[in-house]
Design an enzyme around this catalytic site. Structure first.
Site, mmCIF file in Angstrom:
data_model
loop_
_atom_site.group_PDB
_atom_site.id
_atom_site.type_symbol
_atom_site.label_atom_id
_atom_site.label_comp_id
_atom_site.label_asym_id
_atom_site.label_seq_id
_atom_site.Cartn_x
_atom_site.Cartn_y
_atom_site.Cartn_z
ATOM 1 N N LYS A 1 0.872 -1.187 0.000
ATOM 2 C CA LYS A 1 0.000 0.000 0.000
ATOM 3 C C LYS A 1 0.901 1.226 0.000
ATOM 4 O O LYS A 1 1.806 1.340 0.833
ATOM 5 C CB LYS A 1 -0.898 -0.047 1.242
ATOM 6 C CG LYS A 1 -1.502 1.267 1.690
ATOM 7 C CD LYS A 1 -2.519 1.023 2.811
ATOM 8 C CE LYS A 1 -2.445 2.102 3.885
ATOM 9 N NZ LYS A 1 -3.374 1.829 5.007
ATOM 10 N N LYS B 1 1.271 5.214 0.442
ATOM 11 C CA LYS B 1 0.656 6.451 0.901
ATOM 12 C C LYS B 1 0.781 7.450 -0.246
ATOM 13 O O LYS B 1 1.838 7.509 -0.913
ATOM 14 C CB LYS B 1 1.393 6.966 2.145
ATOM 15 C CG LYS B 1 1.104 6.140 3.383
ATOM 16 C CD LYS B 1 -0.358 6.250 3.777
ATOM 17 C CE LYS B 1 -0.588 5.690 5.170
ATOM 18 N NZ LYS B 1 -1.999 5.828 5.582
ATOM 19 N N ASP C 1 -11.617 4.134 5.498
ATOM 20 C CA ASP C 1 -10.909 3.994 6.774
ATOM 21 C C ASP C 1 -11.489 5.045 7.724
ATOM 22 O O ASP C 1 -12.450 4.771 8.468
ATOM 23 C CB ASP C 1 -9.399 4.185 6.526
ATOM 24 C CG ASP C 1 -8.542 4.189 7.779
ATOM 25 O OD1 ASP C 1 -9.090 4.109 8.877
ATOM 26 O OD2 ASP C 1 -7.290 4.288 7.671
HETATM 27 O O1 OSB Z 1 -4.421 5.564 7.318
HETATM 28 O O2 OSB Z 1 -3.944 3.518 7.628
HETATM 29 C C1 OSB Z 1 -3.739 4.714 7.880
HETATM 30 C C2 OSB Z 1 -0.695 5.006 10.179
HETATM 31 C C3 OSB Z 1 -1.102 6.022 11.015
HETATM 32 C C4 OSB Z 1 -2.326 6.617 10.800
HETATM 33 C C5 OSB Z 1 -3.147 6.189 9.759
HETATM 34 C C6 OSB Z 1 -2.750 5.155 8.918
HETATM 35 C C7 OSB Z 1 -1.488 4.595 9.122
HETATM 36 C C8 OSB Z 1 -0.943 3.565 8.249
HETATM 37 C C9 OSB Z 1 0.154 2.704 8.804
HETATM 38 O O3 OSB Z 1 -1.257 3.412 7.092
HETATM 39 C C10 OSB Z 1 -0.284 1.336 9.120
HETATM 40 C C11 OSB Z 1 0.754 0.638 9.929
HETATM 41 O O4 OSB Z 1 1.717 0.163 9.338
HETATM 42 O O5 OSB Z 1 0.608 0.556 11.170
HETATM 43 MG MG MG Z 2 -5.797 4.558 6.055
#
Ligand code: OSB
Ligand code: MG
Length: 376
Positions: free
Chosen positions: A162, A164, A239
């Site tokens: 995934k 970002k 999410d």
């Molecule tokens: O949006 O999934 C998210 C981390 C902090 C806040 C939001 C998110 C995330 C991650 C990291 O995507 C997921 C992880 O590896 O813990």
């Molecule tokens: Mg997310």
């Protein structure tokens, strides 16, 4: 009935092994609220996933701290409960503050599993013995650095990557990764970085064959996501927007998403997470377990939840070493060469908490005790 003798709160500070950048900011060090429930000689832990700032959600560690100390923990100490399933009722008068509630509820479920001599995953309704794992890769300084990271995670066995993303770190990046890896499960997470003016731009991502696009629009939106979902072929995954089972029902019914990310903290605890999981399963909507840069305590709880049957897509629950030079549980969470975590079969969470290390990392603490109970 569960007799809770004390609730101990503490804040630990620990640096991430690698900085993590999203569309809302960079995290280099974590401040984590841990709760510990003492009950008839047993000890159970919970982790609050609220961040250092109210950027992902409106909660942050300091709001979670005050609400836990002044509202939630006192209620739990007074309550008559038989298990974690009773927590939502105990906390109902307090609106919101779901991450704070989830930390305590997780500890109660962990305690129940210990009392039953059962693995936590089993108690939650888990059926899977291993869980498929993916990784969430933050925004990097350059495409070259990102490609190196992707190569490293694929070599480690992770089943889904995934990325970002945000305006300026999207199409070109997806194109570069797809060119090198045409077949992998690839998704992206915008953490609400786009608006309606970006619909055509996002529609252009269909050519990259992404498994899903996570939370492209406003953090609290369903309606505009449903409009976007009609315009694109790629599945939207929500999410931030999904706070509970009812939100999931609304989102599914409106066509705002085709996949849901479940985070225990975001939905206010295991009870709601299980209800949401079941509602999605009944409607044929796959779910996966998100991550919040947890320490081993929250990570162990995510693994237990991920063993439920409708967690059918690889989650963001990955190895301890991706986050910490040294975790606060033993053994650390490890991922197999085929990208799977084995769900523990031992009692409780299946991991031991490293109390000495936690003590060394603690910067703030508070203990609340039950008032002496009247003799029956
Ligand atoms: O949006 O999934 C998210 C981390 C902090 C806040 C939001 C998110 C995330 C991650 C990291 O995507 C997921 C992880 O590896 O813990
Ligand atoms: Mg997310």
């Amino acid at each position: 009935m569960i007799k809770i003798d004390a609730i101990h709160m503490r804040e630990i500070n620990l640096p991430l092994a690698y900085p993590f950048e999203t569309s809302f900011g960079v995290t280099t060090d974590r401040r984590v609220l841990l709760v510990e429930i003492e009950s008839e000689g047993l000890t159970a832990w919970g982790e609050c996933v609220a961040g250092e700032h109210p950027y992902f959600s409106d909660e942050m560690i300091d709001t979670a701290w005050i609400v836990t100390e002044t509202e939630l923990a006192p209620r739990l100490l007074e309550a008559e409960i038989d298990g974690g399933g009773d927590c939502p009722d105990v906390f109902r008068q307090v609106r919101g503050h779901r991450m704070a509630k989830a930390a305590l509820e997780s500890a109660v479920w962990d305690l129940s599993a210990q009392r039953a001599g059962a693995p936590l995953g089993k108690l939650l309704g888990g059926t899977q013995t291993t869980i498929p794992c993916g990784v969430s890769i933050g925004i990097q300084s350059s495409p070259e650095v990102l490609l190196e990271k992707v190569a490293k995670e694929l070599a480690a066995g992770y089943q889904r990557i995934k990325l970002k993303c945000k305006p300026g770190w999207d199409s070109e990046i997806f194109k570069a990764v797809r060119r090198r890896y045409p077949e992998i499960l690839l998704s992206c997470d915008a953490n609400s970085a786009y608006r309606m003016k970006d619909f055509d731009h996002i529609a252009g991502w269909d050519e990259f064959g992404l498994l899903m696009i996570e939370q492209p629009l406003w953090f609290d939106d369903f309606y505009f996501h449903s409009m976007l979902q009609k315009r694109i072929e790629t599945a939207i995954c929500l999410d931030e927007s999904i706070r509970n089972r009812r939100d999931a029902l609304a989102a599914i019914d409106m066509g705002s998403c085709r996949i849901i990310n479940i985070k225990v903290g975001r939905v206010g605890g295991f009870s709601e997470a299980i209800a949401l999981h079941n509602a999605a399963a009944e409607r044929g909507v796959p779910v996966w377990c998100g991550g919040m840069l947890e320490t081993g305590i929250g990570r162990a709880h995510n693994i237990a939840l991920s063993s439920l049957p409708n967690f059918s897509l690889p989650g963001d629950v990955s190895a301890s070493s991706r986050y910490w030079a040294r975790d606060i549980i033993e053994p650390e969470v490890v991922v197999s060469g085929s990208g799977e975590i084995t769900v523990p079969t031992g009692v409780g969470s299946g991991f031991e908490v490293d109390r000495q290390r936690i003590e060394a990392l603690t910067v703030r603490r508070q203990s609340l005790r039950a008032r002496a109970r009247e003799m029956a």
